[in-house]
Design an enzyme around this catalytic site. Sequence first.
Site, PDB file in Angstrom:
ATOM      1  N   GLY B 294       0.799  -1.226   0.000  1.00  0.00           N
ATOM      2  CA  GLY B 294       0.000   0.000   0.000  1.00  0.00           C
ATOM      3  C   GLY B 294       0.827   1.269   0.000  1.00  0.00           C
ATOM      4  CB  SER B 295       0.116   4.496   1.644  1.00  0.00           C
ATOM      5  OG  SER B 295      -1.252   4.342   1.426  1.00  0.00           O
TER       6      SER B 295
END
Lengths: 185, 578
Positions: B294-295
Amino acid sequence: MMNRSQARSLGWAAVLAVCFALVVVLSFKVHAVRSEVLLAERELIALQRETLLLETEFETRSSQRQLAEWNTVEFGYEAPRAGQFLEAERQLASLGETLGPDAPSPIRLARAETTDMAEAVSDAPMRSPVSGATVTLASASSEKDAGEVFAEAFGDFLIEASPIRPARAETPRASVKTFAAGTGE
Amino acid sequence: MNMMAASFAARVATPVIPVGRLPSVGLRQQLLWTARVRVLWLLGGFALIALIALLRIASLGFAGQAPQRTSMEDALLPPRGEITDRNGAPLARAFPAYALWFEPRAMGDTGAPLVRSPEQVASDLKGIFPDIDEARMARRLASGRPGYLRRRILPEEANRVFGLGEIALEIPRETDRYYPQGTLAAHVLGYVVEDEGGKIGMEEVLEKQLSHPDTRSAPVALSIDVRAQGALEDELRRGMLATNAIGAAGIVLDVDTGEVMALASLPEFDPNTAGAAGAKNVFNRATNGVFELGSTFKPLSIAAAIDAGVVRDLGKSWDATPIAVGRRSIKDLKSKGATLNVPQALVYSSNTVTARVADALGAERLRKVMIDLGMDRRPFIELPAKGKPIWPQGPWSRVTNMTVSYGHGLAVTPLHLASAYAAMVNGGIWRPATLRKIAARDVPRGRRVFKESTSHRMRQMLRMISLYGTGKNADAVGYRVGGKTGSAEKAGAGGYNKTSLVSSFAAAFPLDAPRYVVVVVLDEPKGTVASSFQRTAGYTAAPVVGRLVPRIGPMLGVQPDESRDVDISDLRYLVDKH
C-alpha cells in the site's frame, strides 16, 4: 691385584652405569611430567566444558524474552528519554546557565586543563552543596572504606566490576589536617 | 690298653655309619640336592618375573602412553559450530547434555536386567521425573527393549539416576543443538535435525561451514544484534496482541551496509523443540510473505518522479479529484481538497495525486526504478525462505503504473521494502541485505538508484509525514524518525477483502543522518481499544515503531537529541499553513 688398565675399565664401566641410571631417572621424570601435562590438559577440558555449561545456563536464564518479562512484571523500566542523554561535559555545563532575554548564546573557548589543576580538583574533598563544608561520609569515618568492606565480602576480583568505589571523602583525621594547614576555610 | 686298642680296632672295623645305612645316606644327599635345585628354580622364576615386571615398568616409563592420549583441540572442537550475534552473544551452540538410555544387556548375563523389580525402579524414577507415567515406565522397563527413556535430562537428575545403582539405566553424554535465547530469532536461525543437518534459516545456509572440522571451531557471527532483536520481537508481539492481528513481521536494517540488525516474524516457533517432525509457524513473513504494502510505496514513486525531473516544483498544485482509469476509479480515502502539492500528498497519503505524478512519470520509468530496487525478483538475503514477488508481467499499462505507484498490484516482501527505503534515505545507493556481519571494507558498492539530492528531499518529506501526517504515532522524541504508513486490503479470491488489512510502517531514523530503516508489518489487525478502534497503520503499526526506536536507538549507537532535527524549513510552509 688389579693393574691400571683393569682399574680404568672398571672406572669407565662405573661411569657408564651411573650415566645409564641418570638417563633412566631422567626419562622417568620426563614421562611423569608428561603425564602431569596430560592430566592438566584433561582438567582444562573439563573446566572449559563446565564454563560452556554455566555460560549457556546463564544465557538461557537471562534470555531477552525472560528479561522483557521480568521488566514488565517486576521492574517496569522504560527506554531512556531524549532528555536523559548528554552529548558531552559542555552540554552538562550549559544546563546550569540562565541566559538573559535576547542574549546571544555564549561563546566558549576550548582550554587545555593543566595537570596540577586537574589534580587539585580530584584531590579536593567532597563538599556539601548547602554549607560548603567538607563532608565526612559514614563509610569514611569507619576504619575501612567502602571498597575494602566490599572486597572483604565478595572477594577482590569483584571489586573492579563493582559499582561501589571508595568514596572520595575526608576521613576525620585528614580533615583536621587540612584545617590545620589553613586552607582559608 | 688292650681294651682301648680293641675298641679302637672295633671302631675302625665298624664305620660311623653302618654299612647297611649307606644307600639311604646317598638318597638323602640326592634329595637335598633336588631341594636346592628346586629352590634355585623357584628363585630363578621369581627373578624372571621381577625382571619382566621391571622391564614392563621401564618400557612403560620410556615409551608408555597415558591410557588415552587426548588432544585439547580435538576434545574442545564442537560437533557443530557456534552461531553468535554481532557482539558475540551465542545464539546457537553445541551443548553437552545427558540422555537416559535403558540397556537391558548391561548386566552381561541372562538374568533380569534390573536389580530390583521394574515397578520399584519406575517408582524411583517417578521421584526424579515427576511428569512420567509410572505404570507405563514399569511396563517399558519390564519389556526388556533397549531405548531412550528420556532424551534430555539435567546434570542433577543424571546424578540422582546414577544414585539408584541400576546398571541398566545408562546416562550417555550427547551433544545437542541448543538455542539459549529460545524462540528469539528462530526464523533467522532455523533448527537442526539430527543426522540431516540444518533446516531453514542460517543453520541451513551455513551447513558446510558449521559442520566441517576445519571451520567449525570458529563461531560464525551474524549481523543480528540480540538486544535489538529482543526489543523488536517484544514490541511486535505487543502490537500484534493489542490489535488482535494474526501475524506480524519486522525488520531493522543498517542503511549503509545492508546488514540486518533484527528480523522477526510472528508467530514464532521454538528451534529447541523443532526436530525431525518439523515445527509449526516456520513461515517467515519478513522474507517469504508477499504483501501489497500500500501507501508505503508512495515515497518511492515520488522519489522516482523527483529523480526523473518530473516533479521540480514541490509547491505545484496537483489535481486531487478522483480519476477514472478504464473501468476503475482511483479515489482518496479522505479528501483533503481539490488540489494538493506533493509534500501534502505524502503527508495526507493521497492516492490520486500519487497516481497522477506516476502517470506524468510514465510506466516505463517507474518500472525501471522498481526493477533497480530489486522488486521484480526474490529479496537479496542468505535465508532460503525468499518469497517471489507478484510482479506485473510485460510492459505496464497505465492502470498498472498508477496502482503500483500507491502500492497495489505489486506484492513484495517486507524485506524488499526495507532495502528500497534504505536506498531512498542513504543517498540513493541500493545494497543487498545480508545476515552476515560484514567489516567496513567488505561493504558492497551497491548500485545507484536515486540521486543524492533526491534522497535528501525524501528525508525531509518522510520526516514531515511523522510530524504532520499519518505517522505521528511513530515520532519518538529526539530520534528524528520519519516514515510512511501503508494500509492495504488483502487480496483474496475474487478481489480485495474489505475486512482484512495489512498495515505497515516503513521508517528511517535519525533522518538528519540516516542509520537504520525499520519496517513493521501487521497481518490483519482488528480495531481494538488499544488501537482506538482503528485498523489503519497509523494506529496499529506506527505505535510499534514509536515504542521500538527509543529501545533500540541507544544500543545501536543513535543518541537521541531534541536539539537536532531535519531541516524542513523550505518545505514546512507547503503543508503547515499556519
